[in-house]
Design a protein around this motif. Sequence first.
Motif: not given
Length: 463
Positions: A306-310, A314-327
Motif C-alpha cells: 500500500r505504501a509503495a502504491a502511495n 504521509p499517513e500510510v508512511k506513518a502507519m508503516l513505520e508504526e507497524q514496523r516498530k510494533a512488530n
Amino acid sequence: MPEITEAELAPNVKALWLKALTAAQTKNHGYAIKLIQSVLKDAPGFLDGRKVLRKCAGNLTGGPKKKSKIFGMKTGGGLGTMKLAGQVKKDPAGALAAIEAELEKDPYSPELNDVLFDAFIALDMKASAAFALETVRQSHPEEIKLMHKLAEFYLAEEESMKAAEVYQDIIKVDHTDSAAIKGEKDATARASMQKQKWGENASMKDMLADSAASEEMEKASRTGLTREQLEERRDQLAAKYAEDQNNLGVVKDLAAIFERLEDWQSAQAYYDWGFQLSAGDVALRSKAEKMGDKVKESAMKELEARAAANPDDPEVKAMLEEQRKANIASAVEDANRRVEQNPTDPVLRYELGKALFDAGDFSGAIPHLQQAKRNPHIQSKVLLLLGRTFKAKNMLDMGVKQLEAALEDLVAMDTVKKEILYEKGLMHDEMGAKDDAISCFKEIYEVDYGYRDVAQRVEASYG
C-alpha cells in the motif's frame, strides 16, 4: 537379565545401597560412586542405582562435555568405545562394568551411552536401555542420529507417545528433518489409537468404518493436492469439527489444511486449540507461534504494498513505520516468552538474539547468540548474526573473528557462505584492510559473477 527394584536387592547389597544414598545426599559423590559400582556388580539390573550413579558422576565432572568429533576414539582414557562395542557383541553382561568405568569420567558421552544401550538391548533390559539414550537426549539433544534411534526403540516397544516427544525434540534442533516430522505425526496417531484401545494387530483398513473413510484418509495424506482439493478437504474436516470440537485429530488436520491454504489466521487458531486439547504438545504450540508470525508478516506485506502504491501519502508512511516498530517489539516479547518456557533451546535463543538485534539492542543480543552457537545446525547463521552485532557496536575485529569461525566448516560456495564472505569483505573494507576485503570478494567472484556488487568491487581493484 531381569531388572530389579530396591526391594529385590539382597540384604548385604541393600546395605551398600543405603550407604551410597547417604553419601550422595551429603554430596560425597566420589564415595557414593564407589559404593554404587559395587552394588551394580552384584545387581546389574538395578536401574535406580544406575540413575543415581549417573547423577553423582555428573556432579563430579561438571556436566556434559563437548562431544568428540571422531566417533569411537578414547573418551577420558581407558578402553575406546570401538573396543567396548566389540566386547558388547561377545559378552554384553561382562561389558557393563567396563562401560560404567568409562562413563564415570564422562557420564553424558553420546558414544558410551549408545554402547550401553546396545548392551542392555542384548540383555533384554529395556528400561535400562531407554535410560542410556534418555541420558543423551537430556545432555546432547543435537545428537540427531541417536535421537532417531531412541524414537524407533519407543515405537518398537509400543511407547508411541514417548516416541512422539523424542521426534518433537529432534524438530526443535532441526526444523527441516522430514523423517522426524513424519515420525512425530505417525507416532501421535499411533498413540491416539492405543489410547482408544484399538487392537494392536488391527490393520488401518480394519480401523476405518468403510472404504469411503479409507479413501478419505488416503486423499488427506497426499501432498500434491490442488487448491480446489484442499478446500474440499477443509470443508469435510469443518463438518467433522462441527460435530465434535474436541477431536484432536480433526483439529490438527484442519490446522494443517489452513496452513497449506496460507490462511495463517485460521491455522493459528486451530493449532492453538489443538495445543490446548493435547495438554501441552510443544510441537503444536510451536506451530501456533509460527502461524502468528505469518499473520504479522502478511499484514506487513500488505501495508508495504500500500505504501509503495502511495509513496506521497504521509499517513500510510506513518502507519508503516508504526507497524514496523510494533512488530519488532512484539517479536522481542514473543521470543523472550519462548526462551523463558524453554531456556535450554539454542534455536529459541537465536530467535531472541535476532529479535533484539532488529530492535537495536545489540548488547542484549550477544549473550543469547553466544548460547545459540551450541546447536551445530544453525551455527553458521548464528555466527553471521553475531558478527553483524559486533559490527553494529563498531567492534569490527571481533566481528571478523566470528565470520572466520563461521567459514571454518563451510566447504561448498552456497548462499550462506557467499553472504558470510561478503559481510567479512565489508568489515575488512571498513577497517581499511583493502587486500583482505578484495580477497573475500574474489572468492565469490570466481563462482558467482552476478552476486551483489562483487564484480564492480573486484574489477575496480585492478585499476
